[in-house]
Design an enzyme around this catalytic site. Sequence first.
Site, PDB file in Angstrom:
ATOM      1  N   TRP A 241      -0.731  -7.045  -3.580  1.00  0.00           N
ATOM      2  CA  TRP A 241      -0.915  -6.103  -2.493  1.00  0.00           C
ATOM      3  C   TRP A 241       0.049  -4.943  -2.625  1.00  0.00           C
ATOM      4  O   TRP A 241       1.095  -5.059  -3.256  1.00  0.00           O
ATOM      5  CB  TRP A 241      -0.689  -6.824  -1.181  1.00  0.00           C
ATOM      6  CG  TRP A 241      -1.611  -7.958  -0.913  1.00  0.00           C
ATOM      7  CD1 TRP A 241      -2.934  -8.075  -1.246  1.00  0.00           C
ATOM      8  CD2 TRP A 241      -1.274  -9.170  -0.227  1.00  0.00           C
ATOM      9  NE1 TRP A 241      -3.463  -9.268  -0.804  1.00  0.00           N
ATOM     10  CE2 TRP A 241      -2.448  -9.963  -0.174  1.00  0.00           C
ATOM     11  CE3 TRP A 241      -0.104  -9.663   0.352  1.00  0.00           C
ATOM     12  CZ2 TRP A 241      -2.489 -11.210   0.424  1.00  0.00           C
ATOM     13  CZ3 TRP A 241      -0.137 -10.907   0.949  1.00  0.00           C
ATOM     14  CH2 TRP A 241      -1.322 -11.659   0.990  1.00  0.00           C
TER      15      TRP A 241
ATOM     16  N   VAL B 157       3.745  -5.512  -1.467  1.00  0.00           N
ATOM     17  CA  VAL B 157       4.546  -6.509  -2.179  1.00  0.00           C
ATOM     18  C   VAL B 157       4.473  -6.276  -3.688  1.00  0.00           C
ATOM     19  O   VAL B 157       5.429  -5.835  -4.315  1.00  0.00           O
ATOM     20  CB  VAL B 157       4.074  -7.950  -1.838  1.00  0.00           C
ATOM     21  CG1 VAL B 157       4.923  -8.981  -2.595  1.00  0.00           C
ATOM     22  CG2 VAL B 157       4.153  -8.206  -0.345  1.00  0.00           C
ATOM     23  N   CYS B 158       3.318  -6.556  -4.252  1.00  0.00           N
ATOM     24  CA  CYS B 158       3.166  -6.584  -5.706  1.00  0.00           C
ATOM     25  C   CYS B 158       3.151  -5.207  -6.354  1.00  0.00           C
ATOM     26  O   CYS B 158       3.323  -5.090  -7.565  1.00  0.00           O
ATOM     27  CB  CYS B 158       1.906  -7.351  -6.077  1.00  0.00           C
ATOM     28  SG  CYS B 158       1.889  -9.016  -5.397  1.00  0.00           S
ATOM     29  N   LEU B 159       2.958  -4.162  -5.547  1.00  0.00           N
ATOM     30  CA  LEU B 159       3.098  -2.795  -6.040  1.00  0.00           C
ATOM     31  C   LEU B 159       4.482  -2.242  -5.701  1.00  0.00           C
ATOM     32  O   LEU B 159       5.199  -1.761  -6.576  1.00  0.00           O
ATOM     33  CB  LEU B 159       2.007  -1.895  -5.454  1.00  0.00           C
ATOM     34  CG  LEU B 159       2.067  -0.406  -5.835  1.00  0.00           C
ATOM     35  CD1 LEU B 159       2.047  -0.224  -7.343  1.00  0.00           C
ATOM     36  CD2 LEU B 159       0.912   0.350  -5.188  1.00  0.00           C
TER      37      LEU B 159
END
Length: 214
Positions: free
Chosen positions: A114, A117-119
């Site tokens: 997401w 978070v992951c970006l």
Amino acid sequence: MDKSSLELLTPNNSVVILIDHQPQMFFGIESANRETIKNNVVGLAKAAKIFKVPTILTTVAAESFSGPLIPQLQAIYPNQRPIDRTTMNSWEDKNFVAAVEKTKRKKLIIAALWTEVCLAFPAISAIQAGYEVYAVTDASGATTVEAHNMAIQRMIQAGVTPVTWVQVLCEFQRDWARQETYGPVMELAQEHAGAYGLGIFYAKSMLRNTEHAG
């Protein structure tokens, strides 16, 4: 400001990084239409393939929770196995960082699920490590619209540059006289670039009709 950060993206100075485009991650997205995000990240991956830009694929807990990379992406790189991690922040995975370092490129074009978070996490970590980061906002998604927008604001404050996938495509092409990639770029845009793609189809159709009329 470091003048190198003002240099436009090219196939020779960039690496594309696609993080956690997996079924479970898509399930949690509420910031935008899931099919639109899927279309956009596939378009971005195909653009990287056309211009031979190094591309890193990574997943999180693929076998135990999030599922494999979506097949539409894996099909573009059938022989490339995604780097699977346990860390939410890809930059905290040594194999991922090693893959980035191996490219010897400083401009990182990142899309992820997401956004918040992951970006955001690896984007900010990469900035801290001395890289230039371009976050592909329309090929990324978050759990809410607010989460997406706040993550983008946070990344901008940290020095990340927001871009869209068609912007990346056009920045790679730059000159329509580049015939070696012109045809594939037009085909890609027609398939994945929405209204712009429809416009290309329309223009080609009208041109054919005019030729036949003559």
